[in-house]
Design a protein around this motif. Structure first.
Motif, PDB file in Angstrom:
ATOM      1  N   SER A   2      52.880  38.430  34.388  1.00 40.86           N
ATOM      2  CA  SER A   2      52.173  37.752  33.867  1.00 40.86           C
ATOM      3  C   SER A   2      51.202  38.191  32.845  1.00 40.86           C
ATOM      4  O   SER A   2      50.946  39.071  33.655  1.00 40.86           O
ATOM      5  N   LEU A   3      51.035  37.918  31.296  1.00 38.42           N
ATOM      6  CA  LEU A   3      50.715  39.744  31.036  1.00 38.42           C
ATOM      7  C   LEU A   3      48.161  39.025  30.971  1.00 38.42           C
ATOM      8  O   LEU A   3      48.065  39.637  31.020  1.00 38.42           O
ATOM      9  N   ALA A   4      48.484  37.842  31.091  1.00 39.15           N
ATOM     10  CA  ALA A   4      47.281  37.103  31.140  1.00 39.15           C
ATOM     11  C   ALA A   4      46.548  37.591  32.235  1.00 39.15           C
ATOM     12  O   ALA A   4      45.884  38.135  32.695  1.00 39.15           O
ATOM     13  N   GLY A   5      47.208  37.687  33.945  1.00 34.63           N
ATOM     14  CA  GLY A   5      47.059  38.092  35.622  1.00 34.63           C
ATOM     15  C   GLY A   5      46.710  38.673  35.117  1.00 34.63           C
ATOM     16  O   GLY A   5      45.928  39.983  35.685  1.00 34.63           O
ATOM     17  N   GLU A   6      47.474  40.158  34.661  1.00 40.46           N
ATOM     18  CA  GLU A   6      47.117  41.461  34.754  1.00 40.46           C
ATOM     19  C   GLU A   6      45.978  42.375  33.768  1.00 40.46           C
ATOM     20  O   GLU A   6      45.651  42.938  34.395  1.00 40.46           O
ATOM     21  N   LEU A   7      46.333  41.785  32.969  1.00 38.42           N
ATOM     22  CA  LEU A   7      45.080  41.713  32.212  1.00 38.42           C
ATOM     23  C   LEU A   7      43.360  41.971  32.728  1.00 38.42           C
ATOM     24  O   LEU A   7      43.119  42.123  32.454  1.00 38.42           O
ATOM     25  N   LEU A   8      43.185  40.512  33.053  1.00 40.97           N
ATOM     26  CA  LEU A   8      42.099  40.049  33.796  1.00 40.97           C
ATOM     27  C   LEU A   8      42.206  41.185  35.240  1.00 40.97           C
ATOM     28  O   LEU A   8      41.290  41.727  35.408  1.00 40.97           O
ATOM     29  N   ALA A   9      43.062  41.278  36.212  1.00 39.41           N
ATOM     30  CA  ALA A   9      42.949  42.026  37.428  1.00 39.41           C
ATOM     31  C   ALA A   9      42.761  43.264  36.300  1.00 39.41           C
ATOM     32  O   ALA A   9      42.408  43.686  37.905  1.00 39.41           O
ATOM     33  N   ASN A  10      43.112  43.743  35.423  1.00 46.09           N
ATOM     34  CA  ASN A  10      42.454  45.395  35.400  1.00 46.09           C
ATOM     35  C   ASN A  10      41.063  45.522  34.372  1.00 46.09           C
ATOM     36  O   ASN A  10      41.109  46.560  34.410  1.00 46.09           O
ATOM     37  N   ARG A  11      41.012  44.187  34.093  1.00 50.44           N
ATOM     38  CA  ARG A  11      39.316  44.601  33.323  1.00 50.44           C
ATOM     39  C   ARG A  11      38.334  45.090  33.699  1.00 50.44           C
ATOM     40  O   ARG A  11      37.927  46.297  32.928  1.00 50.44           O
ATOM     41  N   VAL A  24      33.173  46.049  27.381  1.00 44.46           N
ATOM     42  CA  VAL A  24      34.754  45.897  27.278  1.00 44.46           C
ATOM     43  C   VAL A  24      34.304  44.368  27.887  1.00 44.46           C
ATOM     44  O   VAL A  24      34.267  44.021  28.644  1.00 44.46           O
ATOM     45  N   THR A  25      35.260  43.979  27.505  1.00 47.09           N
ATOM     46  CA  THR A  25      35.013  42.273  27.278  1.00 47.09           C
ATOM     47  C   THR A  25      36.694  42.039  27.071  1.00 47.09           C
ATOM     48  O   THR A  25      37.190  42.341  25.843  1.00 47.09           O
ATOM     49  N   VAL A  26      37.304  40.301  28.004  1.00 44.44           N
ATOM     50  CA  VAL A  26      38.387  40.646  27.902  1.00 44.44           C
ATOM     51  C   VAL A  26      38.493  38.368  27.830  1.00 44.44           C
ATOM     52  O   VAL A  26      37.601  38.001  28.231  1.00 44.44           O
ATOM     53  N   ASP A  27      39.430  38.194  26.913  1.00 42.62           N
ATOM     54  CA  ASP A  27      38.751  36.612  26.363  1.00 42.62           C
ATOM     55  C   ASP A  27      40.332  36.272  26.157  1.00 42.62           C
ATOM     56  O   ASP A  27      41.533  37.041  25.309  1.00 42.62           O
ATOM     57  N   ALA A  28      41.666  36.160  27.301  1.00 43.12           N
ATOM     58  CA  ALA A  28      42.888  35.449  27.301  1.00 43.12           C
ATOM     59  C   ALA A  28      42.818  33.480  27.363  1.00 43.12           C
ATOM     60  O   ALA A  28      42.342  33.382  27.937  1.00 43.12           O
ATOM     61  N   GLU A  29      43.218  33.824  25.871  1.00 40.98           N
ATOM     62  CA  GLU A  29      43.833  31.504  26.108  1.00 40.98           C
ATOM     63  C   GLU A  29      45.075  32.026  26.160  1.00 40.98           C
ATOM     64  O   GLU A  29      45.948  32.172  25.265  1.00 40.98           O
TER      65      GLU A  29
END
Length: 164
Positions: A2-11, A24-29
């Motif tokens: 799950s791309l969103a889950g992995e991205l947020l988990a590795n922020r 570093v900011t993350v915005d997952a829609e």
């Protein structure tokens, strides 16, 4: 993965890699759909891109990661689009055509620039972006580099959604 889950988990990992002077900011829609990319490969791609962006901004700056879903159109699959934008100096026009070529680097020794990968003695080997492209293409995706309108570099990754 799950791309969103992995991205947020590795922020936090990506923020630590970038350093204290870089926000570093993350915005997952959306983007909680699976793609044909392992978590390990996603981390390798993100580390290569964040490391390059951070090295291009030795005085500090910002890196923004964005994720959104692009709906399927007739004859194509839905894709997840991951972007990385920084507010550094951007990519030289002549480098845009070669940036993903194996061995291409604008750095020599310990000089900061827009290549990737370090060899013996601190020399950059220019492999990070080539490896990144290979990983993404093996997962059915693609990557494109450009410059932001005001300043900085922009990388856009498209990955097809894996149908269950």
């Amino acid at each position: 993965v799950s791309l969103a889950g992995e991205l947020l988990a590795n922020r936090n990992l990506l923020a630590a890699l970038a350093g204290a002077a870089i926000a570093v900011t993350v915005d997952a829609e959306g983007g909680a759909r699976p793609v044909l990319l392992t978590g390990e490969d996603l981390i390798r791609v993100l580390v290569n891109l964040v490391k390059n962006a951070a090295e291009a901004m030795p005085q500090g700056g910002g890196i923004h990661l964005g994720l959104r879903e692009r709906r399927a159109e007739v004859g194509s699959k839905a894709t997840l689009v991951l972007t990385l934008e920084d507010n550094g100096p951007g990519i030289a026009a002549k480098a845009l055509k070669k940036i993903f070529d194996s061995g291409y680097t604008t750095r020599t020794g310990n000089t900061k620039g827009s290549g990737s990968g370090r060899g013996p003695g601190g020399a950059h080997r220019g492999l990070g972006l080539s490896i990144t492209r290979s990983i993404l293409e093996a997962a059915g995706g693609r990557i494109h580099a450009s410059n932001c309108a005001s300043s900085g570099a922009r990388f856009e990754i498209e990955l097809p959604v894996r149908e269950m």
